[in-house]
Design a protein around this motif. Structure first.
Motif, PDB file in Angstrom:
ATOM      1  N   CYS A  23      -0.507 -31.723  21.296  1.00 22.85           N
ATOM      2  CA  CYS A  23      -0.166 -31.073  20.035  1.00 22.85           C
ATOM      3  C   CYS A  23      -0.820 -29.684  20.004  1.00 22.85           C
ATOM      4  O   CYS A  23      -2.013 -29.538  20.292  1.00 22.85           O
ATOM      5  CB  CYS A  23      -0.649 -31.916  18.848  1.00 22.85           C
ATOM      6  SG  CYS A  23      -0.266 -31.194  17.239  1.00 22.85           S
ATOM      7  N   ASP A  25      -1.060 -27.898  17.221  1.00 20.07           N
ATOM      8  CA  ASP A  25      -1.650 -27.670  15.905  1.00 20.07           C
ATOM      9  C   ASP A  25      -2.941 -28.468  15.706  1.00 20.07           C
ATOM     10  O   ASP A  25      -3.826 -28.029  14.953  1.00 20.07           O
ATOM     11  CB  ASP A  25      -0.662 -28.054  14.802  1.00 20.07           C
ATOM     12  CG  ASP A  25       0.601 -27.193  14.844  1.00 20.07           C
ATOM     13  OD1 ASP A  25       0.509 -26.044  15.345  1.00 20.07           O
ATOM     14  OD2 ASP A  25       1.666 -27.656  14.396  1.00 20.07           O
ATOM     15  N   HIS A  45      -2.346 -35.334  12.315  1.00 27.37           N
ATOM     16  CA  HIS A  45      -1.219 -35.017  13.197  1.00 27.37           C
ATOM     17  C   HIS A  45       0.084 -35.546  12.605  1.00 27.37           C
ATOM     18  O   HIS A  45       0.144 -36.671  12.111  1.00 27.37           O
ATOM     19  CB  HIS A  45      -1.438 -35.650  14.582  1.00 27.37           C
ATOM     20  CG  HIS A  45      -0.253 -35.481  15.491  1.00 27.37           C
ATOM     21  ND1 HIS A  45       0.123 -34.276  16.022  1.00 27.37           N
ATOM     22  CD2 HIS A  45       0.656 -36.403  15.956  1.00 27.37           C
ATOM     23  CE1 HIS A  45       1.190 -34.439  16.776  1.00 27.37           C
ATOM     24  NE2 HIS A  45       1.540 -35.734  16.751  1.00 27.37           N
ATOM     25  N   HIS A  49       4.825 -31.268  14.338  1.00 25.90           N
ATOM     26  CA  HIS A  49       3.944 -30.245  14.902  1.00 25.90           C
ATOM     27  C   HIS A  49       4.474 -29.783  16.265  1.00 25.90           C
ATOM     28  O   HIS A  49       5.207 -30.507  16.951  1.00 25.90           O
ATOM     29  CB  HIS A  49       2.522 -30.795  15.046  1.00 25.90           C
ATOM     30  CG  HIS A  49       1.812 -30.917  13.738  1.00 25.90           C
ATOM     31  ND1 HIS A  49       0.514 -31.418  13.620  1.00 25.90           N
ATOM     32  CD2 HIS A  49       2.192 -30.594  12.456  1.00 25.90           C
ATOM     33  CE1 HIS A  49       0.153 -31.400  12.360  1.00 25.90           C
ATOM     34  NE2 HIS A  49       1.162 -30.915  11.639  1.00 25.90           N
TER      35      HIS A  49
END
Length: 424
Positions: A23, A25, A45, A49
């Motif tokens: 991920c 982000d 999460h 994303h």
């Protein structure tokens, strides 16, 4: 210590060392492909994303059961090689993939997996829908798109090839039609920073060049179909002399018509062009036959058996007329020397051109003007016809006609067949 280099999925704790989705982000969030496809969410999460694929290039795209054990890194190199070198250059593609793969392995893997495999079946349909079909003319015609088909080389000697500048293996000439056509694309190059306008301009240049190539090939096909090269070398006359099959003689009018319709050669094959003139010749023959039959009908002939007898009689009449003309011309030639002095007294009088040669001699000997002779002749013949019909007729001869002139004229008309002897 051996497990320190491994990576695990934060959701299912599966080993993701070879392939994982990270991920962008959330820090320290790495998922396995199964959890990522299921949309797993842990803590902050979320499934929407951004993500980044992280792999070591050692996993297989087709699973462990695929033949050859091709890794993802080799698959990527194979796709780059097929784009760079093109389909069929397996030696260059194998060198690009790596020393562990032979050209035969590269070819087998690409054909099996990317063409005949599930990926090829999904991307390459059996029939392409909405394909445009060319209905302008049949395949192989003079204006069809299939003009790039190579023709067999010309059957000419080496000296003739040098004379024409002809290269048989390429079926080209040293000086082609539109010799500078290649300049349209000789300086073209595709750059990644080209704008759309520049790309369209280059495509237009390529399209112009393709059109010139088609026109060049079309002219070669016309020259091959009409045997223009043997005609230029003077071999067509020799070939015609060798042929024993008799051909129809071409008239002068047809030759002129062929010259006028020569522009149609670029739209018609040689066989069709010759058939056109053969059909036109047949039409002229039929029209002449129809006119002949109409002439027979006007003369009262209704059967073909009678036409042969009619033609024989007509031929005899024309022969007799021709003989009379020959005799008259001979007589005229004999009298040509004394013509000016013979008829000098009456040739300038009115009605002289209406007299026959014998009548001119009679009028000149009797010192009688043509108009007076024609008047006496008309009266005598009219009285003769009335007597034959039983109608009483009085003599209306002019006063200037004495007995001697009357007797001479009656004798002449009787000998010429204008009146019968009993009437005279």
């Amino acid at each position: 210590m051996a497990d320190l280099g491994k990576k695990y999925c934060v959701n299912c704790l599966a080993d993701v060392t070879n392939l994982r989705l990270r991920c962008t982000d959330c820090p320290d969030i790495e998922l396995c492909p199964e959890c990522f496809s299921a949309g797993a969410e842990i803590g902050n999460h979320r499934r929407w994303h951004g993500y980044q694929q992280v792999d070591g290039g050692l996993f297989s795209l087709w699973g462990p059961e695929a033949e050859g054990g091709w890794t993802s890194r080799e698959e990527q190199s194979l796709l780059d090689a097929i784009e760079q070198y093109g389909f069929g250059n397996w030696e260059d593609m194998a060198a690009h993939v790596g020393p562990s793969r032979t050209p035969q392995e590269v070819m087998d893997h690409y054909v099996v997996m990317y063409i005949h495999g599930n990926l090829g079946k999904a991307c390459i349909p059996d029939s392409i829908p909405n394909r445009v079909t060319d209905h302008t003319c049949p395949s192989g015609g003079p204006l069809s798109p299939s003009l790039t088909t190579p023709l067999p080389p010309l059957d000419i000697s080496l000296a003739e090839q040098q004379q024409l500048g002809y290269m048989p293996l390429r079926d080209d000439y040293e000086i082609e039609y539109d010799q500078d056509a290649e300049k349209l694309i000789s300086g073209l190059s595709v750059n990644y920073d080209d704008e759309d306008v520049e790309i369209e301009l280059k495509r237009a240049h390529v399209d112009m060049y393709v059109r010139k190539l088609r026109e060049r090939q079309r002219r070669k096909n016309i020259a091959r179909d009409y045997n223009l090269v043997p005609g230029f070398l003077g071999r067509d006359k020799k070939d015609k002399e060798k042929e024993n099959t008799p051909k129809r003689k071409i008239t002068k009018e047809e030759k002129e018509q062929r010259v006028k319709l020569r522009a149609l050669c670029q739209f018609m094959a040689h066989r069709e062009f010759e058939e056109l003139f053969e059909n036109m010749h047949k039409e002229r023959v039929l029209r002449a036959k129809v006119r002949e039959l109409q002439r027979y009908r006007r003369n009262g002939i209704t059967r073909l058996e009678e036409s042969a007898e009619y033609e024989a009689a007509r031929h005899k009449r024309e022969k007799r007329k021709e003989n009379k003309n020959v005799v008259a011309s001979k007589r005229g030639g004999i009298k040509e020397e004394g013509k000016d002095g013979e008829f000098a007294a009456i040739e300038n009088l009115t009605g002289f051109e209406l007299l026959s040669d014998r009548e001119k001699v009679l009028c000149n000997s009797l010192n009688l003007s043509p108009t007076r002779y024609l008047t006496v002749k008309t009266i005598i013949i009219k009285d003769h016809l009335q007597k034959r019909q039983g109608i009483p007729a009085k003599s209306r001869l002019p006063s200037y006609l004495d007995k001697v002139l009357k007797k001479r004229i009656l004798t002449f008309l009787t000998e010429s067949g204008w009146i019968s002897r009993d009437a005279s």
